[in-house]
Design an enzyme around this catalytic site. Structure first.
Site, mmCIF file in Angstrom:
data_model
loop_
_atom_site.group_PDB
_atom_site.id
_atom_site.type_symbol
_atom_site.label_atom_id
_atom_site.label_comp_id
_atom_site.label_asym_id
_atom_site.label_seq_id
_atom_site.Cartn_x
_atom_site.Cartn_y
_atom_site.Cartn_z
ATOM 1 N N SER A 194 0.802 -1.227 0.000
ATOM 2 C CA SER A 194 0.000 0.000 0.000
ATOM 3 C C SER A 194 0.833 1.274 0.000
ATOM 4 C CB SER A 194 -0.933 0.023 1.216
ATOM 5 O OG SER A 194 -0.200 -0.075 2.422
ATOM 6 N N ASP A 238 -3.381 8.164 8.050
ATOM 7 C CA ASP A 238 -4.545 7.418 8.535
ATOM 8 C C ASP A 238 -4.205 6.372 9.594
ATOM 9 O OD1 ASP A 238 -3.191 5.564 7.051
ATOM 10 O OD2 ASP A 238 -4.821 5.127 5.643
ATOM 11 N N HIS A 277 -0.321 4.856 7.089
ATOM 12 C CA HIS A 277 0.265 5.430 5.869
ATOM 13 C C HIS A 277 0.615 6.895 6.115
ATOM 14 C CE1 HIS A 277 -2.589 2.216 4.542
ATOM 15 N NE2 HIS A 277 -1.483 1.811 3.950
#
Length: 366
Positions: free
Chosen positions: A36, A338, A341
């Site tokens: 991610s 968040d 990240h």
């Protein structure tokens, strides 16, 4: 000394990510593998069933002004690297697999991907977001390769002018294990297996024709608000007094990085014709956790911009994008987006340090 630091940082800030580098440092294509931290849409295309929040704002709000599948408010390190070399943002593989050849690069990264195959985790009753591990991504690359070049000579010429990024990958191998109750003591012996999967991937890419490869290490994940919330300790000595990060978790990620560097050196000796670069994500980012306001992160480094409250603005039942969560007004003032990240501003900071700050070895720029 402080004045000199300010001058150096000001110089780095003036070096725009939009400015194309010299022709001697130019690549014609970029191929990226990872999770991610660099996924530009593959997980979203699969449906993002395990993390549907990334389908909507506030994800993507800052730069793209809509959700793109990136797990941030804007651009990622891979986007800034593409900008620096004058290349377009990498399309996700699943968006172009059936189309005409994409000769300027493709992104194989998938949010939630692991370095070790997913079957290893399912055997331990650990549930992942995706089965698209690093091995799966390599398979995608091999499938795409025939559309990019046919003969060995053609492939050698093409890939000689291409940049390959293998990672960051491996963070999910640790994080999902932690979330399912594994301890640092249980995971430390797994480091050679995780690093081994990364090294095998780099070896395979070199055998396929890759010459210029960047292999990033782990970020200081013990500084992330998810870790600080879920693995908080009543013992004050568990926290680094300089950063407020969880020392034992960061020690594990530093161990991973050191092991990775050792194994990459062996690869360099095995493939002397290849340029295998280690990208020190940990070293490039740790200073913003020590003195965030010095670097312009006035919202701090440990508290998430987008979340559902609590000391670090991370709430597992109201994570970013879910009911009960809110996003800060100025994400550029925050390091943490968040909980797991970084913000676009933090990714931009790290990418500049990789290019100009000496945190890539050998240097990313020749």
């Amino acid at each position: 000394m402080k004045t000199m630091n300010i001058l150096v940082f000001s110089l780095l800030c003036c070096l725009s990510s939009k400015s194309v580098l010299s022709s001697s440092d130019h690549y014609n294509a970029i191929f990226n593998f990872g999770d991610s931290y660099s996924d530009t849409g593959n997980f979203l295309i699969t449906g993002a069933l395990a993390y549907p929040e990334i389908k909507n704002l506030p994800y993507g709000e800052t730069f793209f002004h809509h959700a793109t599948g990136r797990c941030s408010n804007g651009r990622l390190i891979i986007d800034f690297i593409a900008e620096a070399f004058g290349l377009p943002y990498l399309p996700p593989y699943l968006a172009v697999a059936e189309g005409p050849p994409v000769r300027m690069g493709v992104n194989f990264a998938v949010a939630g991907a692991t370095a070790i195959d997913a079957s290893f985790f399912s055997a331990q009753n650990i549930t992942l977001w995706t089965n698209d591990s690093l091995n799966v991504q390599l398979g995608w690359f091999k499938s795409l390769k025939s559309s990019l070049c046919t003969t060995k000579q053609e492939c050698d010429e093409y890939f000689k002018k291409s940049l390959f990024l293998v990672g960051e990958i491996g963070e999910n191998d640790y994080s999902f294990s932690f979330l399912f109750g594994r301890t640092i003591e249980q995971l430390r012996p797994l480091v050679p297996q995780i690093v081994g999967a990364i090294i095998r991937a780099v070896s395979i890419l070199i055998e396929e024709g890759a010459v210029n490869l960047v292999v990033p290490g782990q970020l200081p994940t013990g500084c992330f608000s998810l870790y600080l919330t879920l693995f908080q300790s009543a013992n004050e000595s568990a926290y680094d007094p300089k950063t407020g990060c969880l020392k034992a978790y960061n020690a594990l990620f530093k161990y991973h990085n050191n092991y990775l560097k050792q194994e990459l050196q062996k690869l360099r000796e095995q493939y002397p014709h290849a340029r295998v670069m280690y990208a020190d994500y940990y070293g490039a980012s740790i200073s913003i956790y020590r003195t965030p306001k010095f670097y312009g992160f006035y919202g701090g480094a440990l508290r998430a911009c987008c979340g559902g409250g609590g000391p670090y603005n991370y709430n597992n039942s109201a994570s970013c994008g879910n009911p009960g969560s809110t996003a800060c007004e100025d994400p550029s003032a925050f390091v943490d987006w968040d909980g797991i990240h970084l913000t676009e501003a933090a990714y931009h900071f790290v990418s500049k340090r990789l290019f100009y700050g000496g945190f890539t070895s050998p240097p990313l720029l020749s």
